[in-house]
Write a protein that holds these residues in place. Structure first.
Motif, mmCIF file in Angstrom:
data_model
loop_
_atom_site.group_PDB
_atom_site.id
_atom_site.type_symbol
_atom_site.label_atom_id
_atom_site.label_comp_id
_atom_site.label_asym_id
_atom_site.label_seq_id
_atom_site.Cartn_x
_atom_site.Cartn_y
_atom_site.Cartn_z
ATOM 1 N N ASN A 53 -43.601 -7.086 6.985
ATOM 2 C CA ASN A 53 -44.977 -6.740 7.350
ATOM 3 C C ASN A 53 -45.176 -6.718 8.860
ATOM 4 O OD1 ASN A 53 -44.865 -9.762 7.369
ATOM 5 N ND2 ASN A 53 -47.021 -9.540 7.961
ATOM 6 N N ALA A 54 -44.396 -7.508 9.589
ATOM 7 C CA ALA A 54 -44.583 -7.620 11.036
ATOM 8 C C ALA A 54 -43.866 -6.526 11.808
ATOM 9 C CB ALA A 54 -44.111 -8.987 11.520
ATOM 10 N N LEU A 55 -42.689 -6.119 11.331
ATOM 11 C CA LEU A 55 -41.844 -5.196 12.088
ATOM 12 C C LEU A 55 -41.635 -3.852 11.407
ATOM 13 C CD1 LEU A 55 -39.040 -7.686 13.230
ATOM 14 C CD2 LEU A 55 -41.251 -7.209 14.315
ATOM 15 N N GLY A 56 -41.905 -3.769 10.111
ATOM 16 C CA GLY A 56 -41.681 -2.526 9.381
ATOM 17 C C GLY A 56 -40.256 -2.317 8.916
ATOM 18 N N THR A 57 -39.374 -3.284 9.169
ATOM 19 C CA THR A 57 -37.971 -3.174 8.761
ATOM 20 C C THR A 57 -37.847 -3.043 7.248
ATOM 21 O OG1 THR A 57 -37.337 -4.597 10.614
ATOM 22 C CG2 THR A 57 -35.721 -4.303 8.837
ATOM 23 N N ILE A 58 -37.069 -2.062 6.809
ATOM 24 C CA ILE A 58 -36.749 -1.920 5.383
ATOM 25 C C ILE A 58 -35.424 -2.636 5.139
ATOM 26 C CG2 ILE A 58 -36.296 -0.327 3.485
ATOM 27 C CD1 ILE A 58 -37.878 1.804 5.038
ATOM 28 N N ASN A 59 -35.469 -3.671 4.355
ATOM 29 C CA ASN A 59 -34.267 -4.478 4.116
ATOM 30 C C ASN A 59 -33.350 -3.844 3.066
ATOM 31 O OD1 ASN A 59 -34.787 -6.617 5.934
ATOM 32 N ND2 ASN A 59 -36.254 -7.505 4.508
ATOM 33 N N PRO A 60 -32.054 -4.082 3.150
ATOM 34 C CA PRO A 60 -31.090 -3.526 2.192
ATOM 35 C C PRO A 60 -31.097 -4.333 0.889
ATOM 36 C CG PRO A 60 -29.928 -4.842 3.803
ATOM 37 C CD PRO A 60 -31.371 -4.839 4.226
ATOM 38 N N ILE A 61 -32.181 -4.216 0.131
ATOM 39 C CA ILE A 61 -32.348 -5.120 -0.999
ATOM 40 C C ILE A 61 -31.375 -4.845 -2.135
ATOM 41 C CG2 ILE A 61 -34.759 -5.628 -0.459
ATOM 42 C CD1 ILE A 61 -35.518 -3.765 -2.791
ATOM 43 N N ARG A 62 -30.905 -3.623 -2.282
ATOM 44 C CA ARG A 62 -29.925 -3.363 -3.338
ATOM 45 C C ARG A 62 -28.655 -4.180 -3.098
ATOM 46 N NH1 ARG A 62 -32.874 1.075 -2.714
ATOM 47 N NH2 ARG A 62 -33.539 2.246 -4.563
ATOM 48 N N GLU A 63 -28.216 -4.185 -1.854
ATOM 49 C CA GLU A 63 -27.028 -4.960 -1.494
ATOM 50 C C GLU A 63 -27.307 -6.454 -1.652
ATOM 51 O OE1 GLU A 63 -24.105 -5.708 2.404
ATOM 52 O OE2 GLU A 63 -25.721 -4.215 2.478
ATOM 53 N N ILE A 64 -28.489 -6.880 -1.229
ATOM 54 C CA ILE A 64 -28.854 -8.293 -1.331
ATOM 55 C C ILE A 64 -28.862 -8.744 -2.786
ATOM 56 C CG2 ILE A 64 -30.803 -9.894 -1.067
ATOM 57 C CD1 ILE A 64 -31.448 -8.396 1.571
ATOM 58 N N ILE A 65 -29.444 -7.929 -3.653
ATOM 59 C CA ILE A 65 -29.530 -8.271 -5.080
ATOM 60 C C ILE A 65 -28.147 -8.310 -5.709
ATOM 61 C CG2 ILE A 65 -30.359 -7.457 -7.334
ATOM 62 C CD1 ILE A 65 -32.752 -6.193 -5.731
ATOM 63 N N LYS A 66 -27.346 -7.287 -5.441
ATOM 64 C CA LYS A 66 -26.015 -7.204 -6.055
ATOM 65 C C LYS A 66 -25.164 -8.406 -5.672
ATOM 66 C CE LYS A 66 -21.999 -4.139 -6.458
ATOM 67 N NZ LYS A 66 -21.407 -2.830 -6.038
ATOM 68 N N LYS A 67 -25.182 -8.775 -4.399
ATOM 69 C CA LYS A 67 -24.345 -9.888 -3.942
ATOM 70 C C LYS A 67 -24.838 -11.214 -4.507
ATOM 71 C CE LYS A 67 -22.520 -7.751 0.232
ATOM 72 N NZ LYS A 67 -22.432 -7.776 1.715
#
Length: 404
Positions: free
Chosen positions: A173-187
């Protein structure tokens, strides 16, 4: 292609003046404005079918129940959940995270580990601190770099057989960064950990597919997707929702009650104690319909244009620095001007009719990382225009001149 002039007509608030100037609303990351169809749906509910749900045999109760459950089905379809009962109505993202974290507080034990990220909103930090304090588990944090991106190599080092929960935001919300959540979830799943995704900032811009993501929980707020305040959604995989204990006790969430023992209702009612925000839930369904009518691919493409244009124009201002320069970003620009407090800029541009957010944006650890008290945050939505960005730029220039 979006017909922005037509879309703006759907939002009555955008036609007003603030401090004698046409309103330029760039605080969309805090809350989105509401289209007329949403406003009308609220009035229609209270004028035609206002009644309590799931209990009454009379006609109004049945109509209200049908409308509420239809809204649940709309949300299920919108995020592609497997089952209708995996959709839990809540009061918002914060409530949803607290519900899950409170449940894990009774499942975790000393030696277990919970992983969050350096980019989290306070609402995805504090509840997990509560859960760890209650259970004896340890909280660990994925660090970020100077661009506002998570350092995934460090995430890999944090994961182990003791990792039980990973809770991260889809978009900062502060920076607008889109996190790599697919990779985060898989790992995380490779170590058997449950994963919660905070989608509060993502759902206004992206249509999440929870099956494709394979997340265990996904949460978001209604007011950020053009719906009413005080509404939210918790998606949870059926098996995880069955493992978690109820968050609140009362009516609706019970199967049987005696003074000796209470048994709980099946999903989703197990987590929906008391009279819910019936109107809010129904109208949230209308808001989702409205956004899908515009199309999330169209929204994303147009907002990316606004992000690129806004970035280019703001960087023309001498001394302005953008905080958060991730390669993958949504339409949020946080910035500061050297030697000027962000609050002072916010006050002056407000006098010129421009609404931005200033402060730490409920992300104090991010501000500490950059060594700043806060930022000016301009967050764009599909009903904003490049002409409004030009007005913002001129307002910031004027603020700089007055404050230097």
């Amino acid at each position: 292609m979006l017909d922005i002039k037509s879309i703006r007509k759907d939002f009555p608030i955008l036609t007003q003046q603030v401090n004698g100037k046409p309103l330029v609303y760039f605080d969309n990351a805090a809350t989105a404005q509401k289209p007329k169809v949403v406003e009308d749906a609220i009035i229609k509910y209270y004028e035609t079918i206002n009644a309590n749900i799931h209990r009454g045999v009379h006609t109004l109760s049945q109509l209200a129940t049908d409308a509420y459950e239809e809204a649940r089905a709309k949300i299920q379809n919108h995020i592609n959940a497997k089952h209708n009962h995996e959709i839990i109505f809540t009061a918002g993202t914060t409530f949803s995270i607290n519900l899950v974290a409170n449940g894990f507080g009774s499942l975790l034990k000393a030696g277990d580990e919970v992983v969050i990220s350096a980019l989290e909103h306070h609402s995805n930090i504090v509840p997990w601190q509560f859960a760890c304090e209650r259970s004896g588990a340890t909280l660990k944090v994925i660090p970020m770099n100077e661009h506002g991106e998570l350092i995934m190599e460090e995430y890999d080092k944090l994961l182990n057989e003791n990792t039980k929960v990973v809770a991260v935001s889809h978009i900062s919300n502060a920076l607008g960064t889109i996190n790599p959540i697919r990779e985060i979830i898989k790992k995380a799943h490779q170590f058997g950990a449950a994963v919660l995704i905070d989608g509060a900032q993502a759902t206004p811009h992206i249509r999440p597919d929870v099956v494709e993501l394979d997340c265990d929980f996904y949460v978001f707020s209604g007011h950020k997707v053009c719906g009413p305040t005080g509404t939210g959604i918790l998606y949870g995989k059926e098996e995880w929702l069955n493992k978690l204990p109820p968050y609140q006790g009362g009516g609706e969430m019970i199967k049987t009650v005696t003074f000796e023992k209470t048994t709980y209702a099946c999903l989703p009612h197990k987590f929906e104690a008391g009279t819910p925000n019936i109107a809010g839930g129904i109208v949230l369904g209308h808001a989702i319909d409205y956004l899908n009518g515009i199309g999330f691919d169209n929204i994303a493409a147009y907002e990316h244009e606004l992000l690129e244009y806004g970035t280019k124009r703001l960087l023309e201002i001498e001394g302005l620095k953008i905080i958060g320069t991730a390669q993958e970003k949504t339409s949020v620009i946080s910035f500061n001007i050297e030697g000027i407090h962000p609050y002072d800029i916010g006050v002056i541009v407000d006098k010129l009719g421009v609404a931005v957010r200033t402060g730490h944006h409920c992300t104090q650890p991010i501000m500490d990382f950059f060594g700043i008290p806060g930022t000016v945050r301009a967050s764009f939505s599909f009903y904003n225009t490049k002409e409004e960005i030009d007005i913002l730029v001129e307002a910031v220039k004027k603020a700089k001149m007055m404050l230097s």
